[in-house]
Each structure stands twice: as structure tokens, then as C-alpha cells.
Design an enzyme around this catalytic site. Structure first.
Site, PDB file in Angstrom:
ATOM      1  N   LYS A  35       0.799  -1.209   0.000  1.00 14.07           N
ATOM      2  CA  LYS A  35       0.000   0.000   0.000  1.00 14.07           C
ATOM      3  C   LYS A  35       0.847   1.282   0.000  1.00 14.07           C
ATOM      4  O   LYS A  35       0.652   2.167  -0.829  1.00 14.07           O
ATOM      5  CB  LYS A  35      -0.904  -0.034   1.226  1.00 14.07           C
ATOM      6  CG  LYS A  35      -1.665   1.213   1.471  1.00 14.07           C
ATOM      7  CD  LYS A  35      -2.195   1.214   2.876  1.00 14.07           C
ATOM      8  CE  LYS A  35      -1.080   1.528   3.865  1.00 14.07           C
ATOM      9  NZ  LYS A  35      -1.579   1.960   5.171  1.00 14.07           N
ATOM     10  N   THR A  36       1.773   1.350   0.940  1.00 17.27           N
ATOM     11  CA  THR A  36       2.582   2.564   1.049  1.00 17.27           C
ATOM     12  C   THR A  36       3.396   2.778  -0.219  1.00 17.27           C
ATOM     13  O   THR A  36       3.550   3.891  -0.708  1.00 17.27           O
ATOM     14  CB  THR A  36       3.512   2.478   2.269  1.00 17.27           C
ATOM     15  OG1 THR A  36       2.727   2.135   3.408  1.00 17.27           O
ATOM     16  CG2 THR A  36       4.201   3.801   2.516  1.00 17.27           C
ATOM     17  N   ASP A 219      -4.344   8.484   3.261  1.00 14.07           N
ATOM     18  CA  ASP A 219      -3.948   7.131   3.652  1.00 14.07           C
ATOM     19  C   ASP A 219      -4.845   6.645   4.801  1.00 14.07           C
ATOM     20  O   ASP A 219      -5.401   7.466   5.536  1.00 14.07           O
ATOM     21  CB  ASP A 219      -2.485   7.168   4.104  1.00 14.07           C
ATOM     22  CG  ASP A 219      -1.908   5.776   4.233  1.00 14.07           C
ATOM     23  OD1 ASP A 219      -2.520   4.829   3.717  1.00 14.07           O
ATOM     24  OD2 ASP A 219      -0.834   5.643   4.852  1.00 14.07           O
ATOM     25  N   GLU A 220      -4.954   5.354   4.983  1.00 14.09           N
ATOM     26  CA  GLU A 220      -5.743   4.772   6.083  1.00 14.09           C
ATOM     27  C   GLU A 220      -7.140   5.380   6.145  1.00 14.09           C
ATOM     28  O   GLU A 220      -7.619   5.769   7.215  1.00 14.09           O
ATOM     29  CB  GLU A 220      -5.041   4.986   7.427  1.00 14.09           C
ATOM     30  CG  GLU A 220      -3.637   4.448   7.505  1.00 14.09           C
ATOM     31  CD  GLU A 220      -3.578   2.947   7.767  1.00 14.09           C
ATOM     32  OE1 GLU A 220      -4.598   2.250   7.564  1.00 14.09           O
ATOM     33  OE2 GLU A 220      -2.496   2.472   8.140  1.00 14.09           O
ATOM     34  N   GLN A 250      -9.514  -3.668   7.889  1.00 17.29           N
ATOM     35  CA  GLN A 250      -8.572  -3.297   8.947  1.00 17.29           C
ATOM     36  C   GLN A 250      -9.057  -2.086   9.733  1.00 17.29           C
ATOM     37  O   GLN A 250      -8.270  -1.383  10.357  1.00 17.29           O
ATOM     38  CB  GLN A 250      -7.187  -3.016   8.357  1.00 17.29           C
ATOM     39  CG  GLN A 250      -6.512  -4.267   7.826  1.00 17.29           C
ATOM     40  CD  GLN A 250      -5.074  -4.006   7.414  1.00 17.29           C
ATOM     41  OE1 GLN A 250      -4.200  -3.814   8.241  1.00 17.29           O
ATOM     42  NE2 GLN A 250      -4.840  -3.981   6.118  1.00 17.29           N
ATOM     43  N   ARG A 605      -0.073  -9.871  10.504  1.00 20.25           N
ATOM     44  CA  ARG A 605       1.245  -9.318  10.841  1.00 20.25           C
ATOM     45  C   ARG A 605       2.330 -10.356  10.633  1.00 20.25           C
ATOM     46  O   ARG A 605       3.511 -10.041  10.538  1.00 20.25           O
ATOM     47  CB  ARG A 605       1.323  -8.857  12.305  1.00 20.25           C
ATOM     48  CG  ARG A 605       0.347  -7.775  12.738  1.00 20.25           C
ATOM     49  CD  ARG A 605       0.368  -6.601  11.834  1.00 20.25           C
ATOM     50  NE  ARG A 605      -0.733  -6.691  10.880  1.00 20.25           N
ATOM     51  CZ  ARG A 605      -0.812  -5.955   9.780  1.00 20.25           C
ATOM     52  NH1 ARG A 605       0.135  -5.106   9.481  1.00 20.25           N
ATOM     53  NH2 ARG A 605      -1.833  -6.089   8.948  1.00 20.25           N
TER      54      ARG A 605
END
Length: 725
Positions: A35-36, A219-220, A250, A605
Site C-alpha cells: 500500500k505505502t 492514507d488509512e 482493517q 502481521r
DNA sequence: TATACCTGGATTTTT
DNA sequence: TCCAGGTATA
């Protein structure tokens, strides 16, 4: 396939997202899908390929860390700086707007930001001043109410209610707001709300920024609240393009106002928005992804997404049933030791848990084996008591009307201004609509205080004035240095004894050097004084957590704080009904779904190996609880999870349900040992009793030794003795 | 004003 | 159980 260097090494979907033209864009980015990287490459693409000036780009994140990382990566990718690009947190950007347009929003130029701790203290005092019973009106609840309303964009005058409880809350809100306005104080929610009102009500300002920012990237996005989304909409206007990146699966911050629905709302509000799903995962094994997919599939109202990998299946997920939380901790630690002995680093292992209270037992077990560890989420630098004291003095220098700051330091260190005196000052301030500072001055000059109190208050005023003279021509570091010395703060903490006091003295000195090294240019707030900029920096970036004691250390943190991170080996501890999902979330379907997303976040994770553990018996707040394994574990496909230890199968416990809890505390009649008990063996060392069979001299006992693993021993020969933790 | 005792509250966290 | 914050007491 690689038409452009910026698309190199990206998969199809990632390339589409990076090079999407002017239409609005939703990137549904699954965990570990890069994503980043996509966001960073997209910004670089806009600048390099589409020739947009960095000046015309606005990128928003939720943490300062994410913002700093993003800017750094864009600059590295482009090989040039992008200083004119606005990139930061919602709060940071809102703050910037308010500084630039303080007059338009009716704030004093030297307004200060208060954190939630300051906010709560302030509210508590106001509740007292309203003569309300603070048992019935806890400050926390009012704070929650006020921030909730602000997050929804509501001022007291917008609230219309016949509910007497809410009427009182509204009254507290009203008074709180008046106090903040008078003192020039702005809380976190206020930053957003006021910046929103600025854009909404001031056409010139709005159009200026709408003309400037041609591309907005958020973002997010699943973590945005109502006011943040409204903010984005205003800035987007009619002609600018918006890219949002997020993952509805998420979304774990609904409890603090985040609205996943904003994603769907975005699709409705921004016509022609394109959706791109990033589902290829570059982090975890297929075994982990399959189980995570299966768990999250139990939620309804998803936008839909399934993670996949072209990597290996990897090891199945391990599930360990412990007798109690101590044994759970020991098991985890033994596994970490084994893993480290295989040549892995401690820092590549993480222990995740639902609530912070769980960390204690884990720490003890790690300590016992002398394994270095690091806990995330402690007190941060600017939140420490001594630092907040010092900052309050600095705030007072920047703004004499800052009542919250005066309250904090007027008698710290104690200079004889007790509660009685303070009450009189507060009363005067209220009666005459003055700040505490002005009220104190008035009372001294008009001899409204008795001799001793008057002298004490006068000496405080004298101190602040003397310090203030320095701010005119001293550097920030020098000001801070003078402040901690002349105020007596340093001496106060130096006089205390103990390790704690020593650290506090060190922290104060650290604060002075932070002031010395503070670089105004880095803040992009050139129009502010160095002092004001530093204070804003302290409020908006609480700073690093406690320094690492060890370089290579096992990582301990809550599931929430693990979001965005990854580790080769992950333990999820306490996967039990009542703990995870937490008891409080079990009744409401919406909250249960959020717990499930939290489980999904935790699982994803793990890169190579995921270990789930639970304790059948757990002490919570001093009370024993019996728990069954979490429903989330039961939602995983049977073939992707294997139980590390077969359940003990005692005979007489059928009526206690599936997990036979009752036996845990019963002593085997013949052996004198009980399940879960710690024992020591001459050769094998310490271990935990797992199971037993037979009776009389023939009976055998299964023990899981910390160092050599599980063994069956004949009780009569084993010469076991009880051992402590 | 400092200290001892008591009470109540107790997911999750960033800004 | 443990912590912080408030109250009572010298």
C-alpha cells in the site's frame, strides 16, 4: 510491461493505481499488499510523469511517523526534495491552516494546543465550578461527549435535546468551549473542527486552497471520522482529484469515532471514482492468509477482498492451550528461545495481545529467562509529568492567559499557594471574566489576599515576568534552561530520591537539549516564534517512546499498535472468549465485527509463523476466570491450525464442558501434583505438569520442561519437587 | 502541607 | 490485582 521506471517491479493492480489518471480513486489495499509503496509511487508519478508541482499535492496520514516516512520515500524516489508539498496528519495540517488564518477563525495569534490530559483536567475543574457532583459527572464521560460532538462537527448551539443528562453535558461543553476560547486553547478535535469551519465559511480561503491542491491523497481512509471526511470533501471541491487508500477489513478504531462507512460514502459522493483492489500479499505464507481470509469472511457488509500469495504454504498455524496465563507465558518464551537458538533474532518475534494488562505476565516470563524485550505504547516523552510541568511554564511564557498551564505550575514546586488561595483566584477570575493570570495580578495589586498568600502569588507572578524578559533575546535552549532552574522544577526533582527522580532530572535536561536542537525550518511554520513552534511540535508529536534498552529485543504490543507492522514470528496471546473478543464487545454485532477485524489485523502481521495461545484459566483483576478458546480460532479452517498439545483427558469432568477446566486445580490423589503446577527435575530443570495417567506406583506424569520440552515420567522414580515460577 | 489510607475503576490509541 | 486520585489526619 515496464513502460516507466516508476512502474518497475509493481504488479498490474499496483501499476494501475499508480498511473491512474484524473478520476477519483479508491485503492482497497489488503494487508501486506504494498500500500505505502503504491501511494509513494503515485505521488512521484504525479510529479514526474504528469508534471504536477509538489506545491499542488496534499497527502494526509494519521501518524507523524507515516507522514515522515512517506515524504522521505518520495524524495528518495525522485531524488529531489518536495518541501512545497503538504504532507502530514489531519491534525498537523489543520493546525497549519489555523496558524495561517488565525484571525479568520477568531483565535489569538498565540493560541496553544492542549492534549487530552490537559483537556480532562480542565473539564474536571469546570464540573466542579458548576457545583455538579463529580461522581455523577465524571470528567472522562464529559470529555468523551465533547470530543464526540466535535468529531461530528457539532457546536453546543447545534445540540437540541430534551434529555436532562444530555442537557447537562451540553452545558459542560458550552462552558468548556468558552473557557478554551478565553484562554486561547485548542484541543485536538477543535483543530479539525475549526479548520473545517474555516474552509466551509470563508469562501476566499476555501477557493485559495481548492485552487492550490489539485491532488488529494488520504492514507488509512477507513480510520477517518466525520469531520475529517467533510474536510477532504471541502478541499476537493468540484475539480480536484482525490485518491483514498484504505482497507475496510482493517478498520479497528470505530470506538474512537472512525467511520468505515466513509469509504462507501466516498464512492457515492465522488462520481466516477474507480476502485482498485490490491489483493496480492507479499508478506505472509499461504497458510496464514487462508486462515485470515476464513476469519474475516464471517463479517458481513464487506467491500470484498481476498488475499493471496504466490509464495509457499508455509507452516500451519499453531494453537497452544495453556492452563493459565503463567503457563501461557512460559510456553511463548520457550518457543522464542528455541527460535533464537535456530539462529533467528529476538527482534523478529512479536507477542501481540488484546489488552495491556496481559503484558505483565509475559514480561515476568521473559525476565526470568533473561530475554531482552521491548514494550510499545508506554508513556511518551512529552507526556511525562516533569516534561508537562516544564512545558506548562513555557506555555505560560507564550500565552499568559493559558489557564490550564497556570493551574499546573502555580504551585509546582510548592510555593505556598494552596487550594484555598487557588479557589479565591478562580472565583475572582470567574466573577470578572478574567484569565487566572489577570485575576492573580488583580488580587495582588488590590490587596485581596492575606499576607502570606499574597506574597506567594506575587512571587509566582514575579517569576513568570522575570522568565518572560528572557524570551525577548535568548535562544530557545537558553530559555528552557533558565526556566527549569529559576522555576525550581529542576531543584525539586533533584531533591527527590530514587531512580525515578533521577530519570526525571535527566528528562528535564533532555528537554533543554531538545529545545537547543529544535530546528524551526523543519516545522514549515516560519511565521511562528521558535517558542510557539516548539510547543506546537510538543503537542502534536508526543515524541518517541522510552528508549530501547536493547537493540535486539522481542517486541511486545497490543494488537491495535501492531497495525502496519510485520514480524517473521508472531504470537497472539490470550485468544479466549471474553478477552478476545472482549466481553464488552460480545453483545453488539458491530463491535464483534470490529474485534474480528482486529484478529485479522493480528494474523496478517505474521510473515512465516503464527502461534495462537490461550489460557483456560486466567486471573483478571484478581479474579479467576475460566475461558474457552476464541470463536475466531474456531472460524479458522481445521487443516490450517494444529494444536500443539493434546488436551488432558481427565475422566470426571464431563459436566464442565469441552475444556475440562475443573481439573486444573485438583490435586491427583496419588501423586501430590496438580495440572499446571510447576515442578523441578534434577536433570531436566523446571517444567509444567501437563497430564497424568494411571494410579498408584505405576502412575505417570507428563511434564513440559522449559528447556527440553515435553516428557512422560514415572512419578515414583522422577523425584520431582514443586518449583516456584 | 505532607503523608497514610481508602475507594473505584479497569479494552483498544493517535493527535 | 493494581493503580491513580481523593479524603482524612497530624
Amino acid at each position: 510491461m515496464s513502460q516507466h521506471p516508476l512502474l518497475d517491479g509493481l504488479n498490474d493492480k499496483q501499476q494501475q493505481a499508480v498511473s491512474n489518471d484524473d478520476s477519483h480513486l479508491l485503492v482497497l489495499a489488503g494487508a501486506g499488499s504494498g500500500k505505502t509503496r503504491v501511494l509513494v509511487h503515485r505521488i512521484a508519478w504525479l510529479i514526474q510523469q504528469r508534471q504536477f508541482s509538489p506545491y499542488s499535492i496534499l497527502a494526509v496520514t494519521f501518524t507523524n511517523k507515516a507522514a515522515a516516512e512517506m515524504r522521505g520515500r518520495v524524495e528518495r524516489l525522485l531524488g529531489s526534495n518536495v518541501r512545497s508539498m503538504w504532507i502530514g496528519t489531519f491534525h498537523g495540517l489543520a493546525h497549519r491552516l489555523l496558524r495561517a488564518h488565525y484571525m479568520d477563525v477568531g483565535l489569538p495569534q498565540n493560541f496553544q494546543i492542549i492534549d487530552s490530559d490537559d483537556q480532562q483536567r480542565l473539564i474536571k475543574r469546570l464540573i466542579k465550578s458548576l457545583n455538579l457532583d463529580d461522581k455523577r459527572w465524571p470528567a472522562k464521560q464529559s470529555q468523551w461527549y465533547i470530543n464526540g460532538k466535535k468529531d461530528e462537527g457539532l457546536r453546543p448551539q447545534h445540540i437540541d435535546t430534551y434529555d436532562p443528562t444530555e442537557q447537562t453535558l451540553k452545558q459542560i461543553y458550552q462552558l468548556y468551549q468558552e473557557s478554551c476560547d478565553r484562554a486561547g486553547l485548542v484541543d485536538f478535535a477543535e483543530l479539525l473542527l475549526r479548520a473545517h469551519e474555516l474552509l466551509r465559511d470563508n469562501r476566499t480561503v476555501r477557493e485559495h486552497y481548492q485552487r492550490r491542491f489539485r491532488h488529494l491523497l488520504v492514507d488509512e481512509f477507513q480510520d477517518t471520522n466525520s469531520i475529517q471526511y467533510a474536510w477532504v470533501r471541502l478541499l476537493a471541491g468540484e475539480q480536484n482529484s482525490v485518491t483514498i487508500v484504505g482497507d475496510d477489513d482493517q478498520s479497528i478504531y470505530g470506538w474512537r469515532g472512525a467511520r468505515v462507512e466513509n469509504i462507501q460514502q466516498f464512492l457515492d459522493d465522488f462520481a466516477g471514482a474507480k476502485t482498485i483492489r490490491l489483493e496480492q500479499n507479499y508478506r505472509s505464507t499461504a497458510a496464514i492468509l487462508n486462515a485470515a481470509n476464513a476469519v474475516i469472511a464471517n463479517n458481513s457488509d464487506r467491500l470484498g477482498k481476498e488475499l493471496w500469495t504466490d509464495g509457499d504454504d508455509g507452516e500451519p498455524i499453531a494453537l497452544y492451550a495453556a492452563f493459565n496465563e503463567m503457563e501461557e507465558a512460559r510456553y511463548i518464551v520457550s518457543q522464542i528461545m528455541a527460535w533464537q537458538e535456530q539462529g533467528n533474532a529476538y527482534q523478529d518475534a512479536a507477542i501481540l495481545y488484546r489488552s495491556n494488562a496481559q503484558s505483565r505476565v509475559l514480561e515476568e516470563a521473559l525476565l526470568h529467562q533473561r530475554i531482552p524485550y521491548r514494550i510499545y505504547g508506554g508513556l511518551r516523552f512529552f507526556e511525562r509529568q516533569e516534561i508537562k510541568d516544564a512545558l506548562a511554564y513555557l506555555r505560560l511564557l507564550a500565552n499568559r492567559d493559558d489557564d490550564a498551564a497556570i493551574e499546573r505550575v502555580i504551585n509546582t514546586p510548592s510555593r505556598g499557594i494552596g487550594n484555598r488561595t487557588m479557589d479565591m483566584i478562580r472565583q475572582t477570575a470567574r466573577d470578572r471574566q478574567l484569565s487566572l493570570w489577570d485575576a492573580a495580578n488583580l488580587m495582588v495589586s488590590e490587596a485581596m489576599l492575606s499576607g502570606r498568600a499574597k506574597n506567594a502569588v506575587a512571587s509566582f507572578i514575579e517569576l513568570a515576568t522575570r522568565l518572560d524578559d528572557h524570551t525577548i533575546d535568548f535562544s530557545l535552549g537558553r530559555i528552557a534552561d533558565e526556566m527549569i532552574k529559576q522555576s525550581g522544577l529542576l531543584a525539586m526533582y533533584e531533591a527527590e530520591k530514587g531512580e525515578k527522580a533521577e530519570t526525571r532530572v535527566e528528562n528535564l535536561k533532555e528537554l533543554v537539549s531538545a529545545c537547543e536542537n529544535f530546528n524551526l525550518d523543519d516545522t514549515e511554520q516560519e511565521q511562528m516564534t521558535p517558542l510557539a513552534a516548539f510547543l506546537a511540535h510538543a503537542a502534536l508529536e508526543a515524541g518517541e517512546e522510552q528508549a530501547d534498552e536493547y537493540q535486539d529485543a522481542v517486541q511486545l504490543m497490543t494488537l491495535h499498535s501492531a497495525k502496519g507492522l510485520e514480524f517473521p514470528l508472531v504470537f497472539m496471546a490470550g485468544v479466549e472468549e471474553g478477552l478476545f473478543p472482549s466481553q464488552q464487545s460480545m453483545d453488539e454485532p458491530g463491535r464483534l465485527a470490529e474485534e474480528r477485524r482486529l484478529c485479522y489485523v493480528g494474523m496478517t502481521r505474521a510473515m512465516q509463523k503464527l502461534v495462537l495461545t490461550y489460557a483456560e484459566q486466567r486471573r483478571i483483576y484478581g479474579q479467576e476466570h475460566f475461558h474457552t478458546v476464541s470463536r475466531f480460532v474456531r472460524e479458522m479452517p481445521a487443516d490450517s491450525v494444529y494444536e500443539v498439545r493434546a488436551q488432558a483427558t481427565p475422566t470426571k469432568t464431563e459436566s464442565y464442558g469441552r475444556f475440562h477446566h475443573s481439573v486444573s486445580h485438583e490435586t491427583f490423589e496419588q501423586t501430590g501434583f496438580s495440572l499446571g503446577q510447576r515442578v523441578r527435575h534434577q536433570k531436566f530443570g523446571e517444567g509444567t505438569v501437563l497430564n497424568y495417567e494411571g494410579s498408584g506406583p505405576q502412575s505417570r506424569i507428563q511434564i513440559n520442561f522449559d528447556n527440553v520440552g515435553s516428557k512422560w515420567l514415572v512419578v515414583a522414580y522422577a523425584r520431582l519437587e514443586p518449583a516456584g515460577f
